[in-house]
Design a protein around this motif. Structure first.
Motif, PDB file in Angstrom:
ATOM      1  N   TYR A   1      -3.458   9.802  -8.997  1.00 59.20           N
ATOM      2  CA  TYR A   1      -3.964   8.165  -7.555  1.00 59.20           C
ATOM      3  C   TYR A   1      -5.038   7.857  -9.282  1.00 59.20           C
ATOM      4  CZ  TYR A   1      -3.104  11.250  -3.792  1.00 59.20           C
ATOM      5  OH  TYR A   1      -2.643  12.404  -3.086  1.00 59.20           O
TER       6      TYR A   1
ATOM      7  N   SER B   1      -4.345   1.181  -9.167  1.00 54.04           N
ATOM      8  CA  SER B   1      -3.335   0.102  -8.716  1.00 54.04           C
ATOM      9  C   SER B   1      -2.136   0.559  -7.526  1.00 54.04           C
ATOM     10  CB  SER B   1      -2.944   0.116  -9.447  1.00 54.04           C
ATOM     11  OG  SER B   1      -3.316  -0.993 -10.498  1.00 54.04           O
ATOM     12  N   GLY B   2      -2.289   2.727  -7.745  1.00 55.37           N
ATOM     13  CA  GLY B   2      -1.473   3.168  -6.276  1.00 55.37           C
ATOM     14  C   GLY B   2      -1.301   4.887  -6.785  1.00 55.37           C
TER      15      GLY B   2
ATOM     16  N   HIS C   1       0.489  -0.474  -5.357  1.00 56.48           N
ATOM     17  CA  HIS C   1       0.289  -1.283  -3.823  1.00 56.48           C
ATOM     18  C   HIS C   1       0.614  -2.683  -3.410  1.00 56.48           C
ATOM     19  CE1 HIS C   1      -3.030   1.209  -2.828  1.00 56.48           C
ATOM     20  NE2 HIS C   1      -4.172   1.255  -4.234  1.00 56.48           N
ATOM     21  N   SER C   2       1.343  -2.784  -2.753  1.00 56.53           N
ATOM     22  CA  SER C   2       1.921  -4.475  -2.583  1.00 56.53           C
ATOM     23  C   SER C   2       1.725  -4.507  -1.802  1.00 56.53           C
ATOM     24  CB  SER C   2       3.909  -4.167  -2.008  1.00 56.53           C
ATOM     25  OG  SER C   2       4.508  -4.600  -1.570  1.00 56.53           O
TER      26      SER C   2
ATOM     27  N   ASN D   1       8.834  -1.253  -4.855  1.00 56.12           N
ATOM     28  CA  ASN D   1       8.715   0.399  -5.704  1.00 56.12           C
ATOM     29  C   ASN D   1       9.980   0.939  -5.438  1.00 56.12           C
ATOM     30  OD1 ASN D   1       5.694   0.779  -6.796  1.00 56.12           O
ATOM     31  ND2 ASN D   1       5.227   0.048  -3.758  1.00 56.12           N
TER      32      ASN D   1
END
Length: 300
Positions: A30, A33-34, A139-140, A173
């Motif tokens: 982790y 950013s994601g 992350h989006s 993604n």
């Protein structure tokens, strides 16, 4: 989440191990950013089993001149061949960049030749140089769905069947991809591309249904990018269907979904076609460019 785990523990004997870090060869890390998925340890074990830990790496999994046939000298140990190819198939869970190459060598499991084993060794040499690579998920703010569909017409020199591939992105993604040989011969490049569109739409439809069950709102219509103008027109214009009656009726559900405004099929140039990496061996610069667009990167 805690309430759910407590209720579940009343029915089954379970242990909460916290965040997922390692499961069946899949490593999860982790970052701000994601998250990052890879199978570095699993890839190392494959190289150790093949005794190729000290080989010289290569920049691509296949040579651009690679064509495979059933002709040649049989490989002496088909069991080892099947074992290595099976392991590589599992590695594609986090390494979509080797999907096409693994699909090619998987077609000769019943009777591998020397050339096929040399191709497997080249894939492993590529893995050696990219052993720390994996899939990055960022992350989006919005879960928009984009799909890329492509086909290489009549690539198989023995059966003249086409190879097709697709990649589907959720919020930028990569979540689904495929590289396969089509089960029948197409009479034109438009037909092979249209069949590839149909398979991609089926995957898109499944993904939409899954997100709906998970109550993930997707407000925009999915966009599917294709680099064949004929297939793009065919998905929207029923006039062209009179010329393609030999294409099975079940493939025409692509046009129905477009007509119902549940899907948008758009043209994209071949240079921007991400799914190109799933249909043919590419030169090193082109391969590296598309690999980065799949978000296959080294561990952050």
């Amino acid at each position: 989440m805690r309430h759910f785990i407590t209720r579940l523990n009343k029915e089954f004997s379970i242990s909460d191990l916290g965040k997922l870090n390692y499961f069946l060869g899949l490593e999860v890390s982790y970052h701000d950013s994601g998250l990052f998925l890879c199978q570095s340890k699993y890839a190392y074990d494959i190289l150790a089993r093949a005794k190729l830990l000290d080989v010289k790496p290569v920049s691509t999994p296949l040579s651009t001149s690679a064509y495979f046939t059933t002709q040649g000298s049989p490989y002496s140990d088909p069991t080892i061949y099947r074992s290595l190819v099976g392991a590589l198939q599992y590695l594609t869970i986090t390494r979509p960049d080797i999907s096409y190459a693994v699909n090619q060598v998987s077609q000769f499991l019943h009777a591998p030749m020397q050339d096929h084993f040399q191709a497997v060794k080249r894939i492993l040499r590529y893995i050696k140089g990219t052993i720390s690579f994996g899939l990055s998920f960022l992350h989006s703010p919005s879960p928009n769905i984009l799909g890329y569909s492509d086909a290489d017409w009549a690539r198989c020199i023995e059966t003249r069947r086409s190879t097709y591939g697709y990649s589907i992105f959720l919020g930028g993604n990569l979540v689904s991809w495929s590289a396969k040989k089509q089960p029948m011969v197409s009479r034109s490049s438009c037909e092979s591309e249209y069949r590839a569109l149909a398979d991609t739409v089926a995957e898109l439809t499944w993904l939409q249904d899954l997100l709906r069950e998970l109550r993930v709102p997707v407000k925009t219509v999915p966009t599917l990018w294709c680099d064949n103008l004929g297939a793009t027109y065919l998905s929207a214009n029923p006039v062209f269907h009179a010329r393609t009656k030999h294409v099975e009726v079940d493939f025409h559900f692509v046009r129905e979904r477009v007509a119902q405004q549940k899907l948008s099929v758009q043209f994209i140039t071949t240079d921007d076609q991400i799914a190109d990496i799933f249909t043919k061996p590419l030169s090193s610069p082109r391969f590296l460019q598309l690999r980065s667009k799949l978000q296959v990167v080294t561990r952050p």
